[in-house]
Design a protein around this motif. Sequence first.
Motif, PDB file in Angstrom:
ATOM      1  N   ILE A   1       0.975  -1.134  -0.020  1.00  0.00           N
ATOM      2  CA  ILE A   1       0.110   0.122  -0.088  1.00  0.00           C
ATOM      3  C   ILE A   1       0.917   1.313   0.237  1.00  0.00           C
ATOM      4  O   ILE A   1       0.595   2.174  -0.692  1.00  0.00           O
ATOM      5  CB  ILE A   1      -0.838  -0.097   1.174  1.00  0.00           C
ATOM      6  N   GLU A   2       1.941   1.184   0.794  1.00  0.00           N
ATOM      7  CA  GLU A   2       2.746   2.493   0.807  1.00  0.00           C
ATOM      8  C   GLU A   2       3.460   2.708  -0.418  1.00  0.00           C
ATOM      9  O   GLU A   2       3.448   3.792  -0.999  1.00  0.00           O
ATOM     10  CB  GLU A   2       3.824   2.369   1.947  1.00  0.00           C
ATOM     11  N   LEU A   3       4.147   1.702  -1.207  1.00  0.00           N
ATOM     12  CA  LEU A   3       4.607   1.687  -2.091  1.00  0.00           C
ATOM     13  C   LEU A   3       3.849   2.332  -3.494  1.00  0.00           C
ATOM     14  O   LEU A   3       4.019   3.011  -4.017  1.00  0.00           O
ATOM     15  CB  LEU A   3       5.388   0.426  -2.754  1.00  0.00           C
ATOM     16  N   SER A   4       2.358   1.813  -3.516  1.00  0.00           N
ATOM     17  CA  SER A   4       1.461   2.195  -4.561  1.00  0.00           C
ATOM     18  C   SER A   4       1.174   3.591  -4.286  1.00  0.00           C
ATOM     19  O   SER A   4       0.737   4.247  -5.201  1.00  0.00           O
ATOM     20  CB  SER A   4       0.560   0.935  -4.300  1.00  0.00           C
ATOM     21  N   ARG A   5       1.032   3.913  -2.920  1.00  0.00           N
ATOM     22  CA  ARG A   5       0.367   5.309  -2.636  1.00  0.00           C
ATOM     23  C   ARG A   5       1.524   6.248  -2.858  1.00  0.00           C
ATOM     24  O   ARG A   5       0.877   7.549  -2.996  1.00  0.00           O
ATOM     25  CB  ARG A   5      -0.427   5.349  -1.242  1.00  0.00           C
ATOM     26  N   ASN A   6       2.315   6.089  -2.820  1.00  0.00           N
ATOM     27  CA  ASN A   6       3.638   7.199  -2.579  1.00  0.00           C
ATOM     28  C   ASN A   6       4.418   7.316  -3.773  1.00  0.00           C
ATOM     29  O   ASN A   6       5.474   7.928  -3.808  1.00  0.00           O
ATOM     30  CB  ASN A   6       4.484   6.969  -1.365  1.00  0.00           C
ATOM     31  N   THR A   7       4.056   6.593  -4.963  1.00  0.00           N
ATOM     32  CA  THR A   7       4.840   6.994  -6.273  1.00  0.00           C
ATOM     33  C   THR A   7       3.851   7.202  -7.546  1.00  0.00           C
ATOM     34  O   THR A   7       2.673   6.743  -7.334  1.00  0.00           O
ATOM     35  CB  THR A   7       5.381   5.776  -6.755  1.00  0.00           C
ATOM     36  N   PRO A   8       4.216   7.971  -8.181  1.00  0.00           N
ATOM     37  CA  PRO A   8       3.341   8.319  -9.533  1.00  0.00           C
ATOM     38  C   PRO A   8       3.007   7.007 -10.416  1.00  0.00           C
ATOM     39  O   PRO A   8       4.096   6.346 -10.632  1.00  0.00           O
ATOM     40  CB  PRO A   8       4.145   9.524 -10.451  1.00  0.00           C
ATOM     41  N   LEU A   9       1.820   7.026 -10.993  1.00  0.00           N
ATOM     42  CA  LEU A   9       1.259   6.092 -11.884  1.00  0.00           C
ATOM     43  C   LEU A   9       2.537   6.062 -13.037  1.00  0.00           C
ATOM     44  O   LEU A   9       2.815   4.795 -13.400  1.00  0.00           O
ATOM     45  CB  LEU A   9       0.263   6.128 -12.350  1.00  0.00           C
ATOM     46  N   ILE A  10       2.778   7.102 -13.762  1.00  0.00           N
ATOM     47  CA  ILE A  10       3.804   7.207 -14.828  1.00  0.00           C
ATOM     48  C   ILE A  10       5.069   6.487 -14.355  1.00  0.00           C
ATOM     49  O   ILE A  10       5.717   5.743 -15.243  1.00  0.00           O
ATOM     50  CB  ILE A  10       3.857   8.569 -15.376  1.00  0.00           C
ATOM     51  N   VAL A  11       5.616   6.708 -13.155  1.00  0.00           N
ATOM     52  CA  VAL A  11       6.828   5.818 -12.784  1.00  0.00           C
ATOM     53  C   VAL A  11       6.471   4.429 -12.770  1.00  0.00           C
ATOM     54  O   VAL A  11       7.546   3.755 -13.292  1.00  0.00           O
ATOM     55  CB  VAL A  11       7.338   6.568 -11.396  1.00  0.00           C
ATOM     56  N   GLN A  12       5.635   4.007 -12.226  1.00  0.00           N
ATOM     57  CA  GLN A  12       5.032   2.612 -12.148  1.00  0.00           C
ATOM     58  C   GLN A  12       5.231   2.018 -13.585  1.00  0.00           C
ATOM     59  O   GLN A  12       5.606   0.813 -13.711  1.00  0.00           O
ATOM     60  CB  GLN A  12       3.902   2.648 -11.444  1.00  0.00           C
TER      61      GLN A  12
END
Lengths: 223, 249, 217
Positions: free
Chosen positions: C57-68
Motif C-alpha cells: 500500500i505504501e509503495l503504491s500510494r507514494n509513487t506516481p503511476l507514470i513512474v510505475q
Amino acid sequence: MQGIEVLFMGNNMLRLLDGLWVTLRLSLISIGLSLVIGVVVGAVMLVKNPVVKAICRVYIEIVRIMPQLVWLFIIFFGITKLTGINLNGEMAAVIMLTIWGASEVGDLVRAAFTAIPKHQFESGLSLGLTRVQLYTYVIFPQAIRGLVPDIINLSTRMIKTTALVSLIGVTEVLKVGKQIIDANRFDYPNAALWVYAAIFLMYFLICFPLSLLSRKLTKKRGE
Amino acid sequence: MNMAEHIIDINHLVKRFGDNIILNDLSLSVSKGEVVVLIGPSGCGKSTLLRCLNGLEPIQGGTVMLHGEPVEHGKASLYNIRQKIGMVFQSYDLFPHMTVLKNITLSPLKVQNRSREEVTENAMALLKRVGLEDKANSYPSELSGGQKQRVAIVRSLIMNPDIMLLDEITAALDPEMVHEVLNVVLGLANSGTTMMIVTHEMAFAEAVADRVVFLDGGVIVEEGAPKEFFHDPKTERAQRFLKTFTYSR
Amino acid sequence: MDWSFIQKFAPMYVEAAVLTVTIGVIGILLAVVIGLVCALVKYYRIPVARQIVAVYIELSRNTPLIVQLFFLYFGLPKAGILLSSEACGIIGLAFLGGSYMAESFLSGLRSVGKVQLESAESLGLRRGQVMRYIVIPQAASVSVPALAANVIFLLKETSVFSAVSLADLMYVAKDLIGMYYNTGEALTMLVAAYLVIILPISIVFSVLERRMRRAGN
C-alpha cells in the motif's frame, strides 16, 4: 540482472538528483502559489453570497472532472496556439499545478472552517472575546490544525503529479533517466531497469515521509 | 443448603490484561432462577467478569462453566453456548440498518433456524411485554435510549437463554428513562429469569437482587442478601463504597 | 473550428476512447479485487500477509503511476519480463488502484463499532454471519462513496497510458497536434471524449451516494 553500476557511473546519480530537484522545485513553487490562491478561494466560498459560492463550486468541479494531463495539454498547446505566447514546459506545468492545487486548497479551507462546530463560536463569544480574539485564539488554530494534514496530503499528490511534466518535454528526473538509459545503451543494456527503479525509490522516499507525517497529524487531530 | 441446579459455575477464574490482574482467582456460582447483582467501584472487574462469562475475553486461569460445559474464548463450541447466554451492553448496540423487528428476529432465524411465523409471533409478544409493540417497524435511530435498551433486552430474551447478563444497561441513559428499563428487568426477575446484573443503581440493586456480590480489586470482598449488604455491610471496604452514594454537608 | 478536421478524425478518438475505457475497466476491476483482499487481510490482522499488504500500500500510494508504468514497460523487460502496452496499463492501474480501494474498503469495515460485533457474536451469530448481516450492510454506506471516488480518480489516471505507447486519447491528441497543428480541434475533441467518459459516471455516482445517504438514516 547486473547493471546497477550505471547509477553510480560518472555523474549519473548527480544528474538524476538534479532532475529530481527540477521536479521538486516545480512542485514547491506550485504548492506555494496554490496555498496563497487557495486560501482566497476558500475564504470567498465562506461568503454567504450564493452567486460567488456557485462560481467557486463550478471552478472546483471543472478542474476536477478532467485528468491533470489533459489540463497540462490544454495549457501547454492550447495557450500557445490561442495567444501566440510561447509557454515553456516548466511554466505550463506551474500554471496547471497551481490552477488544480488552488481549487483543492480552496475546498479544503472551506471544509475546515465549516467543520468547526457552532458552539465553538458561541462559547468563545460568551466568554467575552471580541470577534478578532475569537478568530485569533479559537477559530484559526482549530481550522489550521484540521487543515495541515490535508495540505500535506495534497502536497504529495502534487509532487506525484509533477511527474507528468516529462510528457511535455520538461527535463526533470524521468527525462534525465531516459537520457542516461539512451547514453548507456551499449555498455549497460539493462540500465532501464535500474534507472526507473531508482526513480521509483526517489519518489517513494520523498512522498512516504510526508504521508506518515500527515497520518500522524490526522491522528493527533483525533479522528 | 441450596440444592438448586447451577446455571453458571466460575472456578478460580484469573483474568489479566498484560501485567494487570483484573480478576484474581474468583469463584462464584449462579443457580437457576437466581438474580445476582455485581457491584463495586469502577475498574473492579465486574464488567470484565460478565464478558468472560460470554467468552468475549480470553481468560488466563480457572474455568467458566455453563451447565457443566466450558465457555472458552475462540472455541467453535462457543457459538452453541452463546445462544444460551443473553447479553445486553451499556451502549445501545442495536443494528442501525435493521428495523426493531429485524433486530430481534435475526438470530432466532439465522442461528436457531426457527420458523419465521413462530419467531415473529414470539417477537411481537415480547415487544408487547416491554410496551413497544407499535415500534416493530421503526429503525433504532427513531427510538429513545430507553426504548433501544428495551429492544436490546427483547433481542436477547427471544433466544430463550438460560441466563441474561446485563452490563450497566442504564449507565448511558437519561435519568427519566432509567426507570422504564429497570421496570422491565424487575418484571423478568419476578418471572424467574436467571440474571447476572452489573449496575450502579443501588436502589434497583436492592430491589431486584437475590444476592449481592461486592467486587473490589478483582476479588469478591463480600456477598450476601441485599438487605443485609445494603443496611449492615460486614466489611470495611463495602462500608466505604456504600458511603459514596450518600450525600451530607 | 475546422469541422471537416473534426469529422475526419473523430473515429480515431472513438477508437482511442474505447481502448481507454476497456483497459480502465479491466484495471479497475482488478483493483477492486486486490483492494478487497488487502482490506480483509488488514481487517482480520492476518500475520505476515498483513505486513506485505502494508508495504504494498505504501509503495503504491507514494509513487506516481507514470513512474510505475515506466518501470513496468521499460525496466522489467531488462529482467526478462516482457509486457505489452496493454498489459502494462492494466497492471499499473491495478497496482495503483488496489491500495486506494483497500483503504476505502477498510474504512468501511472499521466504521462498524466493536460493540456491534460483540453483540452480534453474543447472539450466537457465526463469523460469516456477522460479516454478512451486520458488517457489510453498514460498511457499504461508508465504502461505496469512497470506492466511487476511486473509480473516477483511476479513470482520470488512465490518461498517462500514452507514456507507454498505448494509443489512447492523449496519444491521439498529441499525434494530431504534432502532425497537423490543428491544436484547437484536437484538444476540443480530447476534452469532449473525457467528458463523455467521466461525466455520466460522476453523475450516476453522486445520485447513488445521495440515495444511499438517505437510506442510511
